[in-house]
Design a protein around this motif. Structure first.
Motif, short mmCIF file in Angstrom:
data_model
loop_
_atom_site.label_atom_id
_atom_site.label_comp_id
_atom_site.label_asym_id
_atom_site.label_seq_id
_atom_site.Cartn_x
_atom_site.Cartn_y
_atom_site.Cartn_z
N LYS A 126 51.65 71.16 35.15
CA LYS A 126 51.80 70.23 34.03
C LYS A 126 50.54 69.38 34.00
CE LYS A 126 56.80 70.03 34.05
NZ LYS A 126 57.98 69.21 34.24
N ALA A 127 49.71 69.64 33.03
CA ALA A 127 48.43 68.93 32.96
C ALA A 127 47.95 68.88 31.52
CB ALA A 127 47.41 69.63 33.83
N LEU A 128 47.00 68.01 31.27
CA LEU A 128 46.35 67.98 29.96
C LEU A 128 44.91 67.51 30.11
CD1 LEU A 128 46.45 64.71 29.13
CD2 LEU A 128 48.74 65.32 28.48
N GLN A 129 44.16 67.70 29.07
CA GLN A 129 42.75 67.32 29.09
C GLN A 129 42.52 66.20 28.09
OE1 GLN A 129 40.57 70.93 29.06
NE2 GLN A 129 38.63 69.96 29.50
N ILE A 130 41.76 65.19 28.48
CA ILE A 130 41.48 64.06 27.57
C ILE A 130 39.98 63.97 27.28
CG2 ILE A 130 43.51 62.68 28.16
CD1 ILE A 130 41.70 61.11 30.11
N ASN A 131 39.66 63.19 26.26
CA ASN A 131 38.25 63.16 25.81
C ASN A 131 37.43 62.03 26.44
OD1 ASN A 131 39.37 61.03 24.47
ND2 ASN A 131 38.18 61.35 22.61
N LEU A 132 37.85 61.53 27.60
CA LEU A 132 37.03 60.55 28.31
C LEU A 132 36.60 61.16 29.64
CD1 LEU A 132 38.97 57.17 27.92
CD2 LEU A 132 37.13 58.05 26.52
N GLY A 133 35.37 60.87 30.04
CA GLY A 133 34.89 61.42 31.30
C GLY A 133 34.12 60.39 32.10
N SER A 134 33.25 60.89 32.97
CA SER A 134 32.51 59.96 33.85
C SER A 134 31.58 59.05 33.03
CB SER A 134 31.70 60.75 34.87
OG SER A 134 30.89 61.69 34.22
N GLU A 135 31.20 59.50 31.83
CA GLU A 135 30.41 58.66 30.91
C GLU A 135 31.14 57.36 30.59
OE1 GLU A 135 27.76 61.32 27.82
OE2 GLU A 135 29.72 60.60 27.21
N ASP A 136 32.48 57.46 30.57
CA ASP A 136 33.31 56.30 30.20
C ASP A 136 33.90 55.63 31.45
OD1 ASP A 136 33.46 57.04 27.19
OD2 ASP A 136 34.01 58.85 28.25
N HIS A 137 33.30 55.90 32.60
CA HIS A 137 33.70 55.31 33.89
C HIS A 137 35.08 55.78 34.38
CE1 HIS A 137 30.24 52.87 33.11
NE2 HIS A 137 30.80 52.40 32.01
N VAL A 138 35.51 56.94 33.91
CA VAL A 138 36.76 57.50 34.43
C VAL A 138 36.43 58.17 35.76
CG1 VAL A 138 38.57 59.21 34.02
CG2 VAL A 138 37.69 57.87 32.12
N THR A 139 37.28 57.92 36.76
CA THR A 139 37.06 58.55 38.07
C THR A 139 38.33 59.31 38.47
OG1 THR A 139 37.84 56.55 39.12
CG2 THR A 139 35.45 56.80 38.92
N THR A 140 38.22 60.09 39.54
CA THR A 140 39.40 60.81 40.05
C THR A 140 40.46 59.79 40.45
OG1 THR A 140 37.80 62.34 40.95
CG2 THR A 140 40.06 62.66 41.66
N ASN A 141 41.71 60.14 40.20
CA ASN A 141 42.87 59.30 40.51
C ASN A 141 43.04 58.09 39.60
OD1 ASN A 141 43.74 60.95 42.55
ND2 ASN A 141 42.60 59.86 44.12
N THR A 142 42.26 58.02 38.52
CA THR A 142 42.48 56.95 37.54
C THR A 142 43.88 57.13 36.93
OG1 THR A 142 40.13 56.96 37.01
CG2 THR A 142 41.56 55.95 35.40
N VAL A 143 44.56 56.02 36.73
CA VAL A 143 45.94 56.08 36.22
C VAL A 143 45.95 56.26 34.71
CG1 VAL A 143 48.11 54.79 36.07
CG2 VAL A 143 46.70 54.64 38.12
N VAL A 144 46.86 57.10 34.23
CA VAL A 144 46.98 57.36 32.79
C VAL A 144 48.40 57.00 32.36
CG1 VAL A 144 46.83 59.13 31.00
CG2 VAL A 144 45.28 59.20 32.93
N LEU A 145 48.52 56.24 31.28
CA LEU A 145 49.84 55.81 30.83
C LEU A 145 49.89 55.70 29.31
CD1 LEU A 145 50.24 52.01 31.49
CD2 LEU A 145 48.19 53.18 32.11
N THR A 146 51.05 55.42 28.80
CA THR A 146 51.23 55.12 27.37
C THR A 146 51.98 53.79 27.29
OG1 THR A 146 53.39 56.15 27.20
CG2 THR A 146 51.51 57.59 26.81
N PRO A 147 52.12 53.21 26.12
CA PRO A 147 52.89 51.96 26.05
C PRO A 147 54.33 52.15 26.55
CG PRO A 147 51.69 52.31 24.03
CD PRO A 147 51.50 53.54 24.84
#
Lengths: 268, 180
Positions: A126-147
């Motif tokens: 169960k996975a997905l791909q998002i349009n932010l990467g290391s350019e946007d300071h995203v790192t491994t284990n960054t938390v992802v959530l919705t409201p």
């Protein structure tokens, strides 16, 4: 029948795949990210097209519907303003109390909105791909959530995209807490592996705990990966574990993982 | 044709990664690559099947959580199996295409699963996986003849039309003998 050169072709490809499978973790991950960048333009194009269609359909909405929605939003805005005032007051009080007791001040969340580009094509993860990467300071284990609640954590980061492991994936386990009783457990994939993406299993809960359907489950903050207090879901069903050492509960997730289009990435 | 095949592979992987309608309906995602490898093995030969397996498997794994190379081996084994028996297969018969597609689409996930277990991964497999396997197998099998049809049409459209063999006799150049 296959001739010798043809066997060679199959043998060579077999060898290449064995080499790929045995690549060191970091090299394999880098290679995968580089290869997945091949899809970035088409994923971007697909998302833009979908948005353009949405905009076009919104443009032909009747005036009465728009007015009704505007009225609803105005009401909601007033409620939120009132709530914000109360929260600001409570927050000020909290800061003062923390200062008095000598506790460390809490820092606010720095969130960035990301668009969902693609989903796991297989049925085993169960996975997905998002349009932010290391350019946007995203790192491994960054938390992802919705409201609505927790979605998962970032597993691999490319320059302009990242892969997020969703709750319920075997590689995404979260330390959780029942909000009412403050009893802890671990969020793991659903036991009977039903294809319903809205259900996960809360396991390793004390067998003496008072679990009831409807109780709210939040992140416990243990492990330091997920901040404390992010809603995960509500208990749907309780049952003892196979060997009876602890209790297990099926949790209905708050975030709608099935139809995610945008997510929040909690930046450090 | 190579370009068309590459483009199709790229599009198939893209659709599998981005299209959610089928998964929302059935709870599982289809996989069209095993059917494609059957077409390539029967129509283009063993070397093309090996290269296709490598390219398609790597593309698929790049957008998946699968370790890189996991999807290559099942496709490669299917391609090799088909090539070994290619002389005995009635590749122009739709029935044969469907059966081969069903077998390939059924075997690919099983091989993938075994490989994942072998390399120490813990994929989500349970009671519902049987349903997922049935759906993946049926859809893959039903769509395999489509590849033969589509690429057959492309072959006709993109290649030079085959000329009928000219015989030595041409009626317009026949010397008419007679009295003048």
């Amino acid at each position: 029948m296959l001739k010798k050169p043809h066997f060679l072709a199959f043998g060579l490809v077999f060898l290449i795949s064995l080499v790929l499978l045995n690549l060191p973790g970091k090299a394999a991950s880098q290679l995968k990210l580089a290869l997945s960048e091949v899809f970035t333009p088409i994923f971007g194009l697909a998302t833009s097209t979908r948005q353009a269609v949405d905009h076009a359909s919104a443009g032909v909405m009747p005036r009465s519907v728009l007015l009704a929605e505007l009225g609803k939003l105005e009401q909601e805005n007033q409620h939120l303003k009132l709530e914000l005032m109360q929260i600001a007051d409570v927050s000020r009080e909290n800061v003062q109390l923390r200062k008095t007791v000598g506790w460390k001040q809490r820092t606010g969340w720095n969130v960035k909105i990301a668009r969902v580009l693609a989903r796991e094509p297989g049925n085993w993860w169960k996975a997905l791909q998002i349009n932010l990467g290391s350019e946007d300071h995203v790192t491994t284990n960054t938390v992802v959530l919705t409201p609505d609640g927790l979605v998962g954590r970032v597993d691999q980061v490319g320059l302009t995209s990242a892969r997020v492991l969703l709750l319920g994936d075997p590689n995404c386990r979260v330390s959780a807490l029942i909000e009412e009783t403050r009893e802890g457990g671990v969020i793991a994939p659903s036991g009977d592996r039903i294809p319903d993406e809205t259900l996960v299993e809360m396991t390793y809960v004390s067998r003496h705990s008072q679990l009831k359907p409807g109780q709210k489950v939040i992140t416990s903050g243990l492990g330091g990966l997920f901040p404390k207090g992010i809603p995960i879901g509500r208990i749907a069903e309780v049952h003892p574990s196979d060997h009876g050492l602890f209790k297990e509960a099926r949790v209905q997730l708050s975030a709608h993982l099935k139809d995610l289009e945008e997510v929040w990435v909690l930046l450090p | 044709m190579t370009f068309c095949l590459s483009l199709t592979t790229y599009t198939v992987v893209f659709v599998e990664a981005s299209y959610r309608g089928f998964r929302n309906l059935t709870g599982t995602q289809f996989d069209l690559l095993p059917g494609l490898v059957v077409y390539v093995a029967l129509s283009k030969g063993s070397r093309a099947a090996a290269i296709f397996s490598l390219a398609a498997g790597i593309l698929y794994d790049s957008v998946s959580v699968n370790p890189l190379g996991t999807s290559v081996i099942p496709l490669l084994l299917i391609g090799m199996g088909v090539c070994l028996k290619s002389e005995l297969i009635l590749k122009d018969q739709r029935y044969a295409q469907v059966v081969l597609g069903l077998v390939a689409s059924g075997v690919a996930p099983l091989l993938g699963w075994l490989l994942l277990l072998f390399i120490g991964q813990e994929p989500l497999v349970g009671v519902s996986s049987f349903w997922q396997w049935c759906v993946v197998t049926s859809v893959g099998g039903m769509l395999t003849p489509v590849w033969f049809k589509v690429f057959g049409l492309l072959q006709v459209a993109l290649n030079h039309p085959s000329m009928a063999e000219s015989s030595a006799f041409r009626s317009d150049r026949q010397i008419q003998r007679g009295r003048h």
